[in-house]
Write an enzyme that holds these catalytic residues in place. Structure first.
Site, PDB file in Angstrom:
ATOM      1  N   HIS A   5       0.624  -1.242   0.110  1.00 60.08           N
ATOM      2  CA  HIS A   5      -0.112   0.076   0.023  1.00 60.08           C
ATOM      3  C   HIS A   5       1.000   1.229   0.224  1.00 60.08           C
ATOM      4  O   HIS A   5       0.973   2.069  -0.994  1.00 60.08           O
ATOM      5  CB  HIS A   5      -1.111  -0.033   1.319  1.00 60.08           C
ATOM      6  CG  HIS A   5      -1.730   1.174   1.446  1.00 60.08           C
ATOM      7  ND1 HIS A   5      -1.842   1.963   2.713  1.00 60.08           N
ATOM      8  CD2 HIS A   5      -2.448   1.859   0.491  1.00 60.08           C
ATOM      9  CE1 HIS A   5      -2.600   2.886   2.265  1.00 60.08           C
ATOM     10  NE2 HIS A   5      -3.077   2.996   1.134  1.00 60.08           N
ATOM     11  N   HIS A  25      -1.554   1.509   7.730  1.00 64.89           N
ATOM     12  CA  HIS A  25      -2.853   1.847   7.662  1.00 64.89           C
ATOM     13  C   HIS A  25      -3.666   0.298   7.888  1.00 64.89           C
ATOM     14  O   HIS A  25      -4.708   0.195   7.414  1.00 64.89           O
ATOM     15  CB  HIS A  25      -3.280   2.317   6.072  1.00 64.89           C
ATOM     16  CG  HIS A  25      -2.312   3.405   5.884  1.00 64.89           C
ATOM     17  ND1 HIS A  25      -0.992   3.469   5.239  1.00 64.89           N
ATOM     18  CD2 HIS A  25      -2.578   4.781   6.234  1.00 64.89           C
ATOM     19  CE1 HIS A  25      -0.595   4.590   5.298  1.00 64.89           C
ATOM     20  NE2 HIS A  25      -1.330   5.441   5.887  1.00 64.89           N
TER      21      HIS A  25
END
Lengths: 172, 217
Positions: A102, A121
């Site tokens: 990510h 995250h």
């Protein structure tokens, strides 16, 4: 192959008129492959790097490695149960990149459910299922190493199955 | 086994690629993305003066870098009738998302129609009607006629406006949402003042989210 010099498709009128379009005077140019210039491969060539030996792995203890170079950290895992793509005598050794696909944060291994998890995250990847993203923001499942074990138990990484974070070519 | 793209390198965005500020075409949040397009016969290079990001792409980039995009952010699409490379990646200068991308929005490029890369080829090109046990394409005339006659029939033959129930899309602003919902809104709320209407994926004409949560239609 050379250019066709036959007047097959010239057309009846032109043929009968004797016009010789393609027959005479046109140099037949054969295309020669330039000598001394290697054709560029269609796919990347991965190095075959020895990462560890089977005897160094303990069940459910990640071993830090990097592949295909030192700027691409990862782990080898001996999962203790046979999995698809697992190598080694028990077919339970797998290897993954530990850079989150990510935003590139470092993943950490959770022993209780054999997942790699991201503090950035909160993406989570299942090591027993080929790095399947369980939940998260990444647009890929976790890049996994193609591994090979030789007769001495040495484990080689020879490929990666997704694009690693932070580089537009897996082999820089 | 987990799906893997088996993609291990991507074309580099050249320095002179066209650059656009675009909004994600999914939900109402409207995250900012950068879209770069360039001709199919060109490519950028790893040297800082050869790529759009101005960095040495021969080196590993750090976390949260703006100089990387995943295979989901790349495709080959048509632009003004010509094939072009496209990269759509989150824009770190956008105040809405500061460079973050969700698993949906970050795949906008991959989820675009591309004949070359066989993505999203299944376009909806005709109205579809459930006939003989399956969805079948039909004409606009047929589809509109069906809706009109059923609407009239529910009201006149089945006892009044209470018997008309509508299930409509209303998926928020993106992907033609404003236009779609303008149409359904004008018809059902403006012209007909329909009593019973719900959005297709929820029990009423309500929000998808609970209570005080912001940011979803």
């Amino acid at each position: 192959m050379k250019r066709c010099k036959l007047m097959v498709d010239v057309g009846r009128r032109q043929f009968l008129s004797g016009a010789s379009m393609a027959a005479a005077g046109v140099a037949a140019a054969t295309v020669a492959i330039p000598q001394g210039k290697a054709a560029s491969p269609a796919r990347l060539s991965y190095p075959s790097n020895r990462l560890a030996n089977v005897s160094e792995l303990k069940a459910n203890e990640p071993l830090n490695v990097s592949y295909p170079d030192n700027d691409a950290p990862g782990v080898l895992l001996k999962l203790g149960k046979r999995v698809a793509n697992g190598v080694g005598p028990e077919r339970d050794i797998v290897g993954f990149s530990t850079t989150c696909p990510h935003k590139g944060f470092p993943l950490s291994y959770n022993k209780s459910d054999r997942t790699l998890n991201c503090p950035g995250h909160y993406s989570r990847f299942d090591c027993e299922a080929g790095g399947q993203q369980i939940w998260g923001q990444a647009t890929q499942n976790l890049p996994q190493y193609v591994l090979r074990v030789d007769a001495n138990g040495d484990i080689y990484a020879e490929g990666v199955d997704e694009l690693l974070y932070g580089r537009l070519s897996n082999v820089l | 086994m987990a799906y893997k793209r088996q993609i291990d390198q991507l074309p580099i965005v050249p320095k002179d690629a066209k650059e656009f500020n675009v909004t994600c075409h999914y939900c109402i949040v409207g995250c900012g993305y950068k879209a770069y397009t360039w001709p199919t016969n060109k490519q950028g290079g790893t040297a800082p003066d050869q790529n759009k990001f101005g960095v040495d792409l021969g080196k590993q980039q750090p976390a949260e870098t703006a100089a990387w995009y995943s295979p989901a952010m790349y495709n080959i699409v048509k632009q003004n009738g010509e094939d072009v490379h496209i990269v759509i990646k989150p824009d770190k200068d956008c105040v809405v998302n500061s460079g973050l991308g969700s698993v949906r929005g970050a795949r906008m490029a991959e989820m675009s129609y591309s004949r070359q890369r066989n993505t999203q080829l299944q376009r909806l090109t005709d109205p579809m009607v459930w006939r003989y046990g399956q969805m079948q394409p039909t004409s606009w005339d047929d589809a509109l006629d069906l809706v009109a006659r059923i609407t009239v029939g529910a009201i006149t033959q089945q006892g009044g406006e209470d018997n008309l129930v509508v299930s409509a899309f209303d998926h928020g602003g993106a992907g033609g949402g404003y236009e779609n919902t303008w149409g359904t809104g004008k018809l059902y709320f403006g012209a007909m003042k329909v009593k019973n209407i719900r959005i297709h994926n929820r029990p009423a004409y309500n929000s998808e989210v609970h209570a005080t949560r912001a940011w979803a239609s």
